[in-house]
Design a protein around this motif. Structure first.
Motif: not given
Length: 509
Positions: A86, A89, A92, A154, A194
């Motif tokens: 998570y 992610v 990014e 998450s 996740l």
């Protein structure tokens, strides 16, 4: 009877046909998708900033997602491995859209919106268009869904993935195409990576297939997919088990009341004769998702406390399915829609207060924005800064400007360079010696947290009791920010039982 005598009767029969009662068409599939999606987005954007505040867990996301991917991975080797994917992610996403508060929470809003559409499609497939529309609209209105749709964690993403994995499961039962089971397995695996406790959904899905008496080929395909999910999750589970101290703060089931109430209400809805479309009954799918993951965590908590309500947010999928189908049954039974509107008005009125309170800073267990602001207000340039305990350094780390003019006396290595959440602290004797170099110390302590008993923490509290007195304390959501001043008249040998001012250590208990 002659032909002439029969003619009038025949004419009357033809001219007065019996009226045909046509079934009114239900909501379209497009509406079942778009309406829940739109409602979820609207509710998610409403009060999303929470007065520009952030709570502790979100602060961890904010800090780690701003680190390089290599630092995220190195930190995960020591702590928070379960959330490493998570954080990567979110790193990014921050790189693409900036690392602000809205960017932190918008992915959760969009994820819950995708889940709302998935819930609608599930109910449509299992119980018809109106049940689909109602279930999809109920889902984003549930208080727990509203709460975690606005958090930079998450759980909303996990809920969305579980929703669509469940849809792939239902779609795979009649068709048995391998690619459908590949989609199911990969989606479930991503949800588990996740957050590990998403694996409990596999148990619910297995029970659903058994209750639905799925054919052997379907059971075999699901078993292969489930085995792949477990195998893919196993390395993460083994390594994260070494970091089990992360859940040591759970002293017992955390906020189980919502789950218990939802389970009871859902079971009542399951008792009514719901519509059946296809090989899987809605209740056979929804009840296990609603009940089993939370129940398994509660049972496990008898050995080691593990139940936290946010770990099973996805159980709201089953709750919304049952509520939507139950409302559909109620509407079919009513000849007048007046009672339906009255019931809808009552439900919406009951949700107003929880919806408002969830969008306030007080709705979370702490407010790191307020804690940092209190430190900035109480501290003076050159003051010492002390955290009781050191792990609570994360409470002021979101905005470095709040502590820039203060000296963190116990810190040996900062969190980023040490690949930790809260940094590495000096040995106990060095901490005590540094504290005696300051005349004023700002002390930050989280409330409702068990005190640690390691040498560093004992050195901090002992030195404060012996050589400092409390000057004032500011209480904020989740913490106390106290100012201690050096009492040069106190005996170095004075201890907690001394009659010296401030020796009782009242604030330090």
């Amino acid at each position: 009877m002659s032909l002439d005598e029969r003619a009038p009767t025949m004419v009357r029969a033809v001219s007065s046909p019996v009226p045909v009662h046509r079934r009114s068409p239900g909501p379209s599939k497009t509406l079942v998708v778009i309406a829940p999606l739109s409602l979820a987005i609207a509710l998610g954007l409403w009060g999303l900033r929470r007065k520009n505040t952030m709570w502790g867990d979100e602060s961890v996301t904010y800090q780690l997602a701003h680190r390089d991917l290599s630092h995220i991975w190195s930190t995960a080797q020591h702590i928070d491995l379960v959330h490493a994917l998570y954080y990567a992610v979110m790193h990014e996403i921050f790189g693409l859209f900036g690392g602000g508060l809205l960017t932190l929470r918008l992915p959760s809003v969009l994820a819950m919106s995708a889940a709302a559409s998935g819930v609608g499609l599930l109910a449509l497939r299992l119980a018809g268009p109106r049940a689909g529309l109602l279930a999809g609209l109920v889902f984003p209105l549930l208080p727990q869904v509203q709460k975690y749709a606005q958090e930079g964690r998450s759980y909303a993403m996990v809920c969305a993935l579980v929703t669509w994995a469940t849809y792939a499961l239902v779609a795979g039962v009649p068709h048995r195409a391998r690619w459908r089971w590949a989609v199911y397995g990969s989606t479930m695996l991503l949800a588990c990576l996740l957050h590990e406790f998403a694996v409990l959904v596999l148990v619910a899905h297995g029970v659903t297939l058994i209750v639905a008496r799925a054919p052997r080929p379907v059971l075999r395909a699901w078993s292969v997919a489930a085995a792949g999910v477990v195998a893919g999750l196993l390395p993460l589970a083994i390594h994260s088990a070494r970091q089990s101290e992360q859940v040591s703060w759970i002293g017992g089931p955390v906020r189980p009341n919502y789950f218990l109430v939802a389970a009871v209400v859902g079971m009542v809805c399951a008792l009514v004769p719901l519509r059946v479309r296809g090989p899987v009954r809605l209740s056979a799918l929804a009840v296990p998702i609603l009940v089993l993951p939370g129940l398994l965590l509660l049972i496990a908590s008898l050995v080691k406390p593990l139940f936290v309500d946010r770990y099973v947010v996805y159980s709201n999928i089953g709750f919304a399915l049952l509520l939507g189908a139950g409302m559909d049954y109620f509407l079919r039974r009513q000849r007048s829609s007046r009672y339906a509107w009255i019931a809808a008005a009552v439900v919406l009125a009951a949700l107003v207060q929880p919806s408002l309170s969830l969008r306030t800073p007080q709705s979370r267990s702490n407010d790191v924005t307020a804690i940092g602001a209190a430190v900035r207000k109480e501290g003076r340039p050159g003051d010492g800064l002390l955290y009781l305990a050191g792990q609570h350094r994360i409470l002021t780390a979101a905005n470095p400007e709040d502590t820039r003019l203060l000296t963190d006396m116990a810190l040996a290595q900062d969190p980023v360079s040490s690949n930790t959440l809260a940094g590495v602290e000096l040995p106990a004797q060095e901490i005590a010696a540094r504290m005696l170099e300051f005349d004023r110390i700002v002390v930050v302590r989280a409330v409702g947290v068990h005190s640690l008993t390691n040498p560093q923490e004992e050195a901090k509290t002992s030195t404060l009791r012996r050589h400092f007195r409390e000057y004032g304390t500011t209480h904020v959501n989740g913490a106390r920010v106290s100012v201690y001043v050096r009492d040069h008249g106190m005996s170095p040998k004075a201890g907690p039982g001394s009659d010296s001012p401030g020796a009782s250590g009242e604030v330090l208990r």
